[in-house]
Scaffold this active site. Structure first.
Site, PDB file in Angstrom:
ATOM      1  CG  ASP A   1      -1.938   1.299   1.196  1.00  0.00           C
ATOM      2  OD1 ASP A   1      -1.690   2.162   2.027  1.00  0.00           O
ATOM      3  OD2 ASP A   1      -2.867   1.416   0.445  1.00  0.00           O
TER       4      ASP A   1
ATOM      5  CE1 TYR B   1       0.424   7.438   2.467  1.00  0.00           C
ATOM      6  CE2 TYR B   1       1.068   5.237   1.757  1.00  0.00           C
ATOM      7  CZ  TYR B   1      -0.004   6.460   2.579  1.00  0.00           C
ATOM      8  OH  TYR B   1      -1.526   5.885   2.721  1.00  0.00           O
TER       9      TYR B   1
ATOM     10  CE  LYS C   1      -3.759   4.564  -0.061  1.00  0.00           C
ATOM     11  NZ  LYS C   1      -2.411   4.427   0.544  1.00  0.00           N
TER      12      LYS C   1
ATOM     13  CG  HIS D   1      -4.285   9.670  -0.058  1.00  0.00           C
ATOM     14  ND1 HIS D   1      -2.999   9.589  -0.174  1.00  0.00           N
ATOM     15  CD2 HIS D   1      -4.459   9.137   1.158  1.00  0.00           C
ATOM     16  CE1 HIS D   1      -2.406   9.068   1.067  1.00  0.00           C
ATOM     17  NE2 HIS D   1      -3.202   8.904   1.939  1.00  0.00           N
TER      18      HIS D   1
END
Ligand SMILES: NC(=O)C1=CN([C@@H]2O[C@H](COP(=O)(O)OP(=O)(O)OC[C@H]3O[C@@H](n4cnc5c(N)ncnc54)[C@H](O)[C@@H]3O)[C@@H](O)[C@H]2O)C=CC1
Ligand SMILES: O=CCc1c[nH]c2ccccc12
Length: 292
Positions: free
Chosen positions: A57, A62, A87, A117
């Site tokens: 994921d 990130y 995302k 997201h």
């Protein structure tokens, strides 16, 4: 190696089968600021893949899609054996551009799942809308660049907006979900509309929620099944039909999580956790956006 290759999966309405346990790169391995490749993120993610995680994921936000891509390559595991999620958030004005950038960073040809997201932005000010974003997501799915498309942190009102324009409904909603945050109305909406659920923060009852009404039952069930509290909570999420997304930089914790594939909870125990958990309400993430 405990493989999740045969780990239970659920079919997604827009295509593909999503493994019910995932390794997340958005908390322990979150990378903010630096653009240098972080070798420890590569090492942790590679360890997770080699330990047996097949569902990864990730997200644009990130900051570590490059590290995820390198870990996938260096693991030597066939791409077809992995389920890769990413995302879009900061580049929501153009998911098509955003996915092209993500695929380049991930060094893969497609993602198995692409998510919006979160819907929390000042749409008018930024001249964007979730409707426009979703139409681009549908195009990406049509081109085979995203085998499945979905959302994260959506509520019923956002789903109803999308439903007015969508040719393809979101396959999944990734939400903060555990026994202290069961969101029964949203889950009922998911079930009624064939939307799968993925849980982030599945361990919050033991990582942030103690002392709490679950403490005793989790300890008792850990003894009953000769498992750990972590495994009981991850299994509970999975038994409620939800994909559990967890993480750790420690290999032993990764293997602990993968151990949830080796047992099932009795239905009565699943219900007892649900009842005990409903005595406390706790949200950790995106709190400035939720009106709990
Ligand atoms: N879509 C979204 O908005 C969000 C998505 N996520 C995704 O979900 C993933 C997992 O989220 P988390 O909240 O980290 O998951 P989680 O609730 O499974 O917590 C994982 C953490 O708990 C620790 N842990 C495990 N067992 C423990 C125990 N017995 N005692 C104390 N600590 C223990 C692990 O070492 C790890 O640091 C993220 O990495 C990210 O990929 C996370 C937040 C928001
Ligand atoms: O996907 C989101 C991961 C994340 C990590 N920290 C925060 C704080 C607030 C919202 C999301 C997240």
């Amino acid at each position: 190696m405990v493989s999740t290759e045969n780990f239970p999966s659920i079919q997604l309405s827009t295509g593909g089968a999503i493994p019910l346990l995932a390794y997340g790169l958005g908390t322990a391995n979150f990378k903010s600021g630096s653009t240098d490749v972080d070798k420890s993120i590569i090492a942790d993610t590679k360890t997770a893949i080699l330990a047996g995680f097949t569902h990864l994921d990730g997200a644009e936000n990130y900051g570590n899609e490059e590290e995820l891509g390198i870990a996938i390559k260096e693991s030597g595991v066939l791409r077809s054996k992995l389920f890769v999620t990413t995302k879009v958030y900061r580049s929501i004005s153009s998911p098509k551009t955003a996915l092209a950038v993500s695929l380049k960073k991930l060094d893969i040809e497609y993602v198995d799942l692409y998510l919006i997201h979160a819907p929390f932005w000042d749409e008018q000010e930024k001249g964007i809308s979730i409707e426009k974003a979703w139409q681009e997501m549908e195009e990406l799915h049509g081109k085979g660049l995203a085998k499945a498309i979905g959302v994260s942190n959506f509520g019923i009102s956002e789903f109803e907006r999308i439903a007015k324009i969508a040719k393809i409904q979101p396959a999944i909603n990734q939400i903060e979900y555990n026994a202290y945050l069961q969101s029964p109305e949203l889950m009922e909406y998911h079930h009624r509309h064939g939307i799968a659920t993925a849980a982030y923060g599945p361990l919050i009852p033991i990582t942030k929620g103690t002392p709490g009404p679950l403490d005793t039952i989790i300890e008792e069930l850990a003894k009953k099944y000769s498992k750990t509290p972590t495994q009981i909570l991850l299994r509970w999420a999975i038994e409620t039909g939800v994909v559990a997304i967890t993480t750790s930089s420690k290999e032993w914790r990764m293997k602990e999580a993968l151990g949830v594939g080796e047992f099932k909870l009795d239905e009565s125990d699943v219900e007892d956790i649900r009842k005990a958990g409903s005595k406390k309400h706790m949200r950790i993430f995106w709190t400035k956006n939720y009106r709990d």
